[in-house]
Enzyme design. Structure first.
Site, PDB file in Angstrom:
ATOM      1  N   ASP A  75     -58.591 -41.487  25.341  1.00 20.39           N
ATOM      2  CA  ASP A  75     -59.361 -41.654  26.574  1.00 20.39           C
ATOM      3  C   ASP A  75     -59.423 -43.148  26.894  1.00 20.39           C
ATOM      4  O   ASP A  75     -60.143 -43.896  26.222  1.00 20.39           O
ATOM      5  CB  ASP A  75     -60.772 -41.091  26.416  1.00 20.39           C
ATOM      6  CG  ASP A  75     -60.799 -39.563  26.369  1.00 20.39           C
ATOM      7  OD1 ASP A  75     -59.792 -38.965  25.948  1.00 20.39           O
ATOM      8  OD2 ASP A  75     -61.828 -38.984  26.739  1.00 20.39           O
ATOM      9  N   LYS A 128     -60.802 -38.658  34.451  1.00 19.36           N
ATOM     10  CA  LYS A 128     -62.145 -38.434  33.903  1.00 19.36           C
ATOM     11  C   LYS A 128     -63.136 -39.269  34.689  1.00 19.36           C
ATOM     12  O   LYS A 128     -62.859 -40.425  35.031  1.00 19.36           O
ATOM     13  CB  LYS A 128     -62.136 -38.814  32.420  1.00 19.36           C
ATOM     14  CG  LYS A 128     -63.464 -38.746  31.693  1.00 19.36           C
ATOM     15  CD  LYS A 128     -63.254 -39.116  30.219  1.00 19.36           C
ATOM     16  CE  LYS A 128     -64.569 -39.288  29.491  1.00 19.36           C
ATOM     17  NZ  LYS A 128     -64.374 -39.677  28.067  1.00 19.36           N
ATOM     18  N   LYS A 160     -61.820 -34.127  33.770  1.00 15.85           N
ATOM     19  CA  LYS A 160     -62.891 -34.168  32.779  1.00 15.85           C
ATOM     20  C   LYS A 160     -64.117 -34.867  33.344  1.00 15.85           C
ATOM     21  O   LYS A 160     -64.119 -36.088  33.496  1.00 15.85           O
ATOM     22  CB  LYS A 160     -62.418 -34.886  31.507  1.00 15.85           C
ATOM     23  CG  LYS A 160     -63.492 -34.995  30.410  1.00 15.85           C
ATOM     24  CD  LYS A 160     -62.953 -35.683  29.165  1.00 15.85           C
ATOM     25  CE  LYS A 160     -64.037 -35.930  28.141  1.00 15.85           C
ATOM     26  NZ  LYS A 160     -63.541 -36.591  26.911  1.00 15.85           N
TER      27      LYS A 160
END
Length: 314
Positions: free
Chosen positions: A151, A214, A250
């Site tokens: 991430d 995300k 996400k």
């Protein structure tokens, strides 16, 4: 993990003139979630689906290998086995466990007999204010420790200044450093100032090869919201229509209740379709959300709410 998006050349013309009607986005997000009423077995099924899409997360300064091991035990058995048996469900786990790079090895040890991937934040999380070579070195370190997913955080300043080509180049370098690992690009939407910047940053990240986009690090004053998520999902849909590639989504930060889990799944289903209700294309970044979902499932099975001490924490 299988990558879902090879990326494209930088195409400013795909998003340069994007406009976002903020009040309309807010109305659409509110009306979508208000129209769907999920009750009984249907609600339980949607909540269990949310569980398998959770990136169960610990990103605290006092994380230890023992804390990570406890979190991984919860990831392996996120809902009481007796309750799952009543519902006829077997083998339910979370989508991944997300930790700092130095905790990856501990997570891998705790999950070694499972197929649960370990995700690691990297690139100077949460601010991303480190020289690029150090951010890339952190990705390589996390991978060396065994991370399956990375991430990354984007440089918010580049997005705020509209330096989209420079942002694209940075994310491409991160994508290359990630190799075969799945890469999730954190936009930190609460710091991008406008929904137009959110839409443009979404396109740049996907063009640079992000497998997921995300919303947040969970450390910003404002994290995942439904209107921001709507804008990002529209960008994913546009990118898919142009390229044929499916990019995951996400939301992270601020999702704390079972109702939140239902609302975001409704948004996914309405905007992108049921294919995006799968952990390969939808993850929820959460640390406390699972407890409320388990509480609601317990109520559905037994007819009463369990005491807090009966629901094991991660």
């Amino acid at each position: 993990m299988e990558r879902s998006n090879p990326g494209t050349d930088f195409r400013l013309d795909w998003f340069e003139n994007i406009q976002v009607n903020t009040p309309a986005a807010e109305r659409r997000a509110t009306s979508l979630t208000a129209r769907r009423s999920l009750k009984g077995d249907w609600q339980a099924a949607w909540l269990l689906n949310a569980v398998r899409c959770i990136d169960l997360t610990t990103l605290s300064g006092d994380d230890t290998p023992d804390r990570v091991a406890r979190l991984c035990a919860k990831a392996r058995q996120p809902v009481d086995a007796a309750h799952l048996a009543v519902l006829g469900v077997e083998g339910l786990t979370v989508g991944a466990v997300c930790v700092y790079p130095t905790m990856v090895a501990a997570a891998k040890r705790a999950l070694q007999t499972t197929a649960i991937p370990v995700a690691s934040v990297a690139t100077g999380f949460p601010a991303g204010l480190m020289p690029l070579d150090l951010r890339l070195a952190e990705i390589r370190y996390a991978l060396d420790q065994g991370a399956d997913e990375i991430d990354i955080v984007i440089s918010r300043a580049l997005a705020i200044r509209g330096e989209w080509a420079a942002l694209y180049d940075e994310i491409c370098a991160m994508r290359e450093a990630c190799g075969a690992a799945r890469m999730k690009a954190i936009l930190a939407t609460g710091e991008l100032k406008t929904l137009i910047n959110v839409a443009k940053a979404s396109h740049v990240a996907m063009q640079a090869g992000a497998d997921f986009i995300k919303t947040s690090t969970g450390k910003e004053p404002v994290n995942a919201t439904l209107p921001v998520s709507l804008v990002m999902l529209r960008a994913i849909r546009d990118y898919r229509d142009r390229t044929g590639f499916a990019v995951g989504f996400k939301p992270a930060g601020g999702l704390k209740t079972a109702r939140d889990a239902l609302n975001w799944q409704v948004l996914m289903a309405e905007e992108l379709g049921r294919d995006w209700l799968d952990p390969s294309l939808f993850r929820i970044g959460a640390s406390s959300l699972l407890a409320d979902i388990e509480r609601q499932v317990s109520h559905h099975v037994t007819g009463r709410y369990a005491a807090a001490h009966r629901l094991a924490a991660g």
